[in-house]
Design an enzyme around this catalytic site. Structure first.
Site, PDB file in Angstrom:
ATOM      1  N   THR A  96       0.860  -1.186   0.000  1.00  0.00           N
ATOM      2  CA  THR A  96       0.000   0.000   0.000  1.00  0.00           C
ATOM      3  C   THR A  96       0.894   1.232   0.000  1.00  0.00           C
ATOM      4  O   THR A  96       1.558   1.541   1.002  1.00  0.00           O
ATOM      5  CB  THR A  96      -0.918   0.023   1.233  1.00  0.00           C
ATOM      6  N   LYS A 137      -7.017   1.769  -3.005  1.00  0.00           N
ATOM      7  CA  LYS A 137      -6.658   1.252  -1.681  1.00  0.00           C
ATOM      8  C   LYS A 137      -6.665   2.356  -0.633  1.00  0.00           C
ATOM      9  O   LYS A 137      -7.117   2.155   0.506  1.00  0.00           O
ATOM     10  CB  LYS A 137      -5.273   0.591  -1.731  1.00  0.00           C
ATOM     11  N   LYS A 192      -0.503   5.520   8.499  1.00  0.00           N
ATOM     12  CA  LYS A 192       0.210   5.814   7.249  1.00  0.00           C
ATOM     13  C   LYS A 192      -0.749   5.931   6.078  1.00  0.00           C
ATOM     14  O   LYS A 192      -0.649   6.849   5.250  1.00  0.00           O
ATOM     15  CB  LYS A 192       1.251   4.721   6.990  1.00  0.00           C
TER      16      LYS A 192
END
Length: 275
Positions: free
Chosen positions: A83, A158, A226
């Site tokens: 990701t 995502k 994150k």
């Protein structure tokens, strides 16, 4: 994910490498071959799958000493399932294709248990031919594989998905904390949520861990933070305000400051329920 490829019996060789070499030991016992560097993996494999923690790790494995680029050659495929932000994915794609290779980004939706069960959702974009070649492997790692178009679309999807997830978890923790302060049983709240339109597997799975203040990591909180940070950067770039994500992100940062970065992302509760 690597174990599911091994168990499938579809592939003559499954070659593994990890930045922490001890993490490969169990897979080697189960039949995997190990390589000393990312370059060696790429040299031995037609398709290499990468799953790394964050953009800096993804870039280091590709561009660093004895990295992916050193082993890349014409027609080889590189599938990055990390990701990361779109610019990181684009940078890796350009470098891979400049060496004659083919690139596919394929971040996954799903955490530890779906990975174990081969039930991930794979969000792919890039080289469609490579996507089709990777489908037999994807079918062992996930329950659904989507091809979303050009490089960048998978990364964006995502981040959108994980932004929604991070906000939902923050809202659940707020509700659990409010119920507790209001003298209500948190279990009753979870039952009500589970019976109505807001029922979802995440609430059912994470509710008891929130009640117990016990957060074994299925998806580490530091990774959720994150992803929220990267989603906020995407929103800023596109001129899309994300006030809910910004508020949620602040609480995940606070939870990290409290020492919960390696706990499950449900540990954001500890930043919300403070007296």
């Amino acid at each position: 994910m690597a174990r599911n490829l091994l168990k499938s019996g579809l592939f003559a060789d499954v070659v593994v490498w990890n930045r922490s070499s001890a993490k490969c030991e169990e897979l080697v016992k189960e039949g995997a071959k190990t390589a000393a560097t990312p370059a060696e993996v790429v040299k031995q494999c037609d398709i290499t799958f990468a799953v790394l923690a964050d953009p800096s790790a993804a870039l280091e494995v590709v561009f660093g000493a004895h990295g992916v680029l050193e082993g890349m050659s014409a027609s080889k495929g590189y599938v990055d399932m990390s990701t990361v932000d779109e610019s990181t994915s684009q940078k890796i794609a350009e470098a891979i294709t400049a060496k004659g290779g083919r690139f596919l980004e394929a971040p996954v939706s799903g955490s530890k248990q779906p990975a174990i069960n081969g039930q991930l959702i794979i969000l792919a974009a890039g080289d469609q031919g490579l996507f089709e070649e990777a489908l037999p492997a994807f079918s062992k790692m996930g329950k659904k594989s989507l091809f979303l178009g050009a490089v960048g679309a998978g990364a964006r999807m995502k981040l959108v998905v994980n932004s929604v997830m991070g906000c939902m978890m923050g809202t659940l923790c707020e509700g659990m904390s409010l119920a507790d302060k209001a003298g209500l049983a948190q279990g009753d709240l979870l039952e009500v949520l589970g019976l109505g339109a807001m029922a979802c597997p995440m609430f059912a799975q994470k509710g008891p861990t929130i009640q117990a203040h016990n957060y074994p990591a299925a998806f580490p909180l530091k990774h959720q933070q994150k992803d929220l940070r990267l989603a906020l950067e995407l929103g800023e770039k596109l001129g899309q305000p994300l006030p809910q994500a910004a508020a949620a992100n602040a609480k995940y940062v606070e939870a990290m400051d409290l020492g919960h970065g390696d706990s499950d992302f449900a540990a954001v509760h500890e930043a919300i329920c403070k007296k």
